[in-house]
Scaffold this active site. Structure first.
Site, PDB file in Angstrom:
ATOM      1  N   ASP A  29      21.356  69.674  50.815  1.00  0.00           N
ATOM      2  CA  ASP A  29      22.269  70.125  51.855  1.00  0.00           C
ATOM      3  C   ASP A  29      22.388  71.651  51.768  1.00  0.00           C
ATOM      4  O   ASP A  29      22.755  72.181  50.710  1.00  0.00           O
ATOM      5  CB  ASP A  29      23.640  69.471  51.650  1.00  0.00           C
ATOM      6  CG  ASP A  29      24.648  69.852  52.741  1.00  0.00           C
ATOM      7  OD1 ASP A  29      24.342  70.745  53.561  1.00  0.00           O
ATOM      8  OD2 ASP A  29      25.736  69.250  52.753  1.00  0.00           O
ATOM      9  N   GLU A  79      16.206  93.806  32.885  1.00  0.00           N
ATOM     10  CA  GLU A  79      15.857  92.718  31.974  1.00  0.00           C
ATOM     11  C   GLU A  79      14.545  92.077  32.390  1.00  0.00           C
ATOM     12  O   GLU A  79      14.149  91.056  31.831  1.00  0.00           O
ATOM     13  CB  GLU A  79      16.962  91.677  31.891  1.00  0.00           C
ATOM     14  CG  GLU A  79      17.270  90.925  33.154  1.00  0.00           C
ATOM     15  CD  GLU A  79      18.238  89.780  32.897  1.00  0.00           C
ATOM     16  OE1 GLU A  79      17.758  88.690  32.549  1.00  0.00           O
ATOM     17  OE2 GLU A  79      19.454  89.975  33.060  1.00  0.00           O
ATOM     18  N   CYS A 111      22.026  91.203  32.125  1.00  0.00           N
ATOM     19  CA  CYS A 111      22.570  91.863  33.318  1.00  0.00           C
ATOM     20  C   CYS A 111      23.531  93.004  32.994  1.00  0.00           C
ATOM     21  O   CYS A 111      23.920  93.756  33.885  1.00  0.00           O
ATOM     22  CB  CYS A 111      23.284  90.834  34.201  1.00  0.00           C
ATOM     23  SG  CYS A 111      22.228  89.473  34.704  1.00  0.00           S
ATOM     24  N   THR A 152      19.050  80.868  42.884  1.00  0.00           N
ATOM     25  CA  THR A 152      19.769  82.067  42.430  1.00  0.00           C
ATOM     26  C   THR A 152      18.797  83.171  42.015  1.00  0.00           C
ATOM     27  O   THR A 152      19.146  84.052  41.239  1.00  0.00           O
ATOM     28  CB  THR A 152      20.719  81.745  41.262  1.00  0.00           C
ATOM     29  OG1 THR A 152      19.960  81.338  40.104  1.00  0.00           O
ATOM     30  CG2 THR A 152      21.693  80.652  41.640  1.00  0.00           C
ATOM     31  N   SER A 201      26.460  78.989  30.554  1.00  0.00           N
ATOM     32  CA  SER A 201      26.519  80.344  31.086  1.00  0.00           C
ATOM     33  C   SER A 201      27.842  80.611  31.786  1.00  0.00           C
ATOM     34  O   SER A 201      28.431  81.694  31.658  1.00  0.00           O
ATOM     35  CB  SER A 201      25.354  80.576  32.052  1.00  0.00           C
ATOM     36  OG  SER A 201      25.265  81.936  32.413  1.00  0.00           O
ATOM     37  N   HIS A 233      30.346  91.090  38.230  1.00  0.00           N
ATOM     38  CA  HIS A 233      28.927  90.737  38.222  1.00  0.00           C
ATOM     39  C   HIS A 233      28.749  89.438  38.999  1.00  0.00           C
ATOM     40  O   HIS A 233      29.515  88.492  38.846  1.00  0.00           O
ATOM     41  CB  HIS A 233      28.446  90.573  36.783  1.00  0.00           C
ATOM     42  CG  HIS A 233      27.089  89.946  36.685  1.00  0.00           C
ATOM     43  ND1 HIS A 233      25.987  90.482  37.317  1.00  0.00           N
ATOM     44  CD2 HIS A 233      26.656  88.822  36.051  1.00  0.00           C
ATOM     45  CE1 HIS A 233      24.942  89.706  37.064  1.00  0.00           C
ATOM     46  NE2 HIS A 233      25.315  88.696  36.303  1.00  0.00           N
ATOM     47  N   LYS A 242      35.157  82.487  40.918  1.00  0.00           N
ATOM     48  CA  LYS A 242      35.638  81.785  39.730  1.00  0.00           C
ATOM     49  C   LYS A 242      36.215  82.784  38.725  1.00  0.00           C
ATOM     50  O   LYS A 242      37.224  82.510  38.069  1.00  0.00           O
ATOM     51  CB  LYS A 242      34.498  81.002  39.081  1.00  0.00           C
ATOM     52  CG  LYS A 242      33.957  79.847  39.913  1.00  0.00           C
ATOM     53  CD  LYS A 242      32.796  79.176  39.188  1.00  0.00           C
ATOM     54  CE  LYS A 242      32.151  78.068  40.016  1.00  0.00           C
ATOM     55  NZ  LYS A 242      33.042  76.903  40.155  1.00  0.00           N
ATOM     56  N   ASN A 272      20.340  87.218  43.212  1.00  0.00           N
ATOM     57  CA  ASN A 272      20.706  87.804  41.919  1.00  0.00           C
ATOM     58  C   ASN A 272      19.792  88.983  41.606  1.00  0.00           C
ATOM     59  O   ASN A 272      18.567  88.843  41.581  1.00  0.00           O
ATOM     60  CB  ASN A 272      20.598  86.741  40.825  1.00  0.00           C
ATOM     61  CG  ASN A 272      21.227  87.196  39.514  1.00  0.00           C
ATOM     62  OD1 ASN A 272      21.722  88.311  39.404  1.00  0.00           O
ATOM     63  ND2 ASN A 272      21.213  86.320  38.527  1.00  0.00           N
ATOM     64  N   SER A 304      24.213  87.939  29.847  1.00  0.00           N
ATOM     65  CA  SER A 304      24.075  86.733  29.038  1.00  0.00           C
ATOM     66  C   SER A 304      23.587  87.060  27.644  1.00  0.00           C
ATOM     67  O   SER A 304      22.900  88.049  27.406  1.00  0.00           O
ATOM     68  CB  SER A 304      23.101  85.769  29.710  1.00  0.00           C
ATOM     69  OG  SER A 304      23.649  85.249  30.887  1.00  0.00           O
TER      70      SER A 304
END
Length: 384
Positions: A29, A79, A111, A152, A201, A233, A242, A272, A304
């Protein structure tokens, strides 16, 4: 004397993949990507593009506007480096015709690398306010096909000119930091694609945010209610939502999405961009809002593995004169769409360093990756 970001510019790759088409082709979807991740499209490099060409393209308008006087340092954050030893910044240094009297280095920590470079640049300028530092963040995010990380992906670069008495954003001195050895995301030396534990993550990101915030507060940083806008970020823009919600719960301060909504405009289109992601969000915020002069922006950088940093900056009067909204919008609109078959073919293409290679001329950008000769990467300007 204030020190901070005097100017910044965004650049991206030649191609674009529409995530709605990717979703439909794989039986997903489209709302899962557009709403669940908060992403619409992702940039994808042509065969003659990479982090060097995007980084140089982002830096070029800064030099055209401000010249090279006082720039004695180039710091390149990535990176997705193209060499295990040589800094990508040296390729850019040559493409841009920068002076020989210059220090050049590459920064790596997932990142977070661009923020490490920015903090180093601030220190260099503090030591000698007559100097300016060119900071470049450029990345290509790649995951295996048909994995949760695939939507992503992305590609893009941001270049920043750091100076005394900046025209855009004066960085305040207090910074909160966090570090923890955690295997949430990494890319082994023998792999062109990253490995990610999505659930871990997410947890690591939010944990680094609260740790960095507490360190920021302990160091004398302002309260959350004294911050007018937030820029996080964005591995995908829903992650920033979030993060703001998590910070609100942690601090007990009501923080609505309107405080960061404008930061999503470019990253929803780019995908990203790893090291460039936070600063593409900052560029979008400054480009989208005409009422920011004198306001305080809170920025959270995450890499990360894991490292985080929270810091703040004050938007300077007249910042609107530095903006490049039309240029960014035009570049995004001018990307050439890839069909799903073309995208998958390009995704599978790898350049072996032991084989001489001449790349096809595809990019319309100012610089291109021309190929490999005697195991050395070759770059050139596309005009002149």
């Amino acid at each position: 004397m204030s020190i901070g970001i005097h100017d910044l510019a965004v650049s991206t790759a030649h191609h674009v993949v529409d995530l709605a088409e990717l979703a439909e082709a794989t039986g997903v979807d489209p709302a899962k990507y557009q709403i669940g991740l908060g992403q619409d499209r992702m940039s994808f490099p042509a065969p003659d593009e990479d982090i060097v060409t995007m980084g140089a393209a982002a830096a070029l308008p800064l030099l055209e506007r401000h010249g090279t006087d006082g720039i004695r340092t180039v710091l390149f954050a990535t990176e997705s480096g193209v060499d295990q030893s040589k800094s990508a910044g040296l390729f850019v240094h040559e493409l841009l015709g920068l002076p020989r009297t210059m220090r050049v280095a590459e920064f790596k920590q997932a990142c977070y690398g661009a923020t490490a470079a920015l903090q180093s640049a601030l220190g260099i300028v503090a030591r000698n306010p007559r100097e300016r530092v060119l900071v470049i963040a450029s990345d290509v995010a790649r995951y295996e096909l048909d994995t949760p990380g695939e939507p992503t992906q992305g590609a893009g670069a941001v270049a920043m000119l750091v100076s005394a008495d900046p025209a855009l954003l004066a960085i305040e001195p207090v910074s909160g930091v966090a570090a923890r050895d955690v295997d949430d995301f990494w890319r082994p030396n023998d792999s062109t694609t990253a490995v990610v534990d999505g659930r871990l993550s997410l947890t690591a990101y939010l944990g680094a945010l609260t740790t960095a915030w507490d360190d920021f507060a302990a160091g004398g940083g302002v309260g959350a209610g004294q911050i007018d806008r937030f820029c996080f970020h964005q591995p995908f823009t829903k992650m920033a939502r979030k993060a703001l919600k998590g910070l609100a719960q942690h601090t007990g301060v009501e923080l609505g999405d309107e405080l960061q909504e404008a930061t999503f405009a470019y990253n929803r289109e780019l995908g990203n961009t790893y090291t460039a992601s936070l600063y593409a969000g900052l560029a979008a915020l400054l480009d989208q809002d005409d009422t920011l002069a004198g306001t305080r922006i809170g920025l959270f950088s995450y890499g990360s593995g894991a490292v985080g940093e929270f810091f703040t900056g004050i938007v300077q009067p007249g910042y609107q004169e530095q903006r490049r909204c039309e240029a960014v919008t035009a570049e995004l609109a001018g990307r050439v769409p890839l069909s799903l078959s073309e995208y998958r073919e390009l995704h599978a293409t790898e350049h072996a360093s032991g084989t001489d290679l001449e790349t096809p001329r595809v990019t319309q950008g100012p610089f291109r990756f021309a190929g490999i000769r005697r195991q050395a990467r070759q770059y050139e300007a596309t005009q002149g």
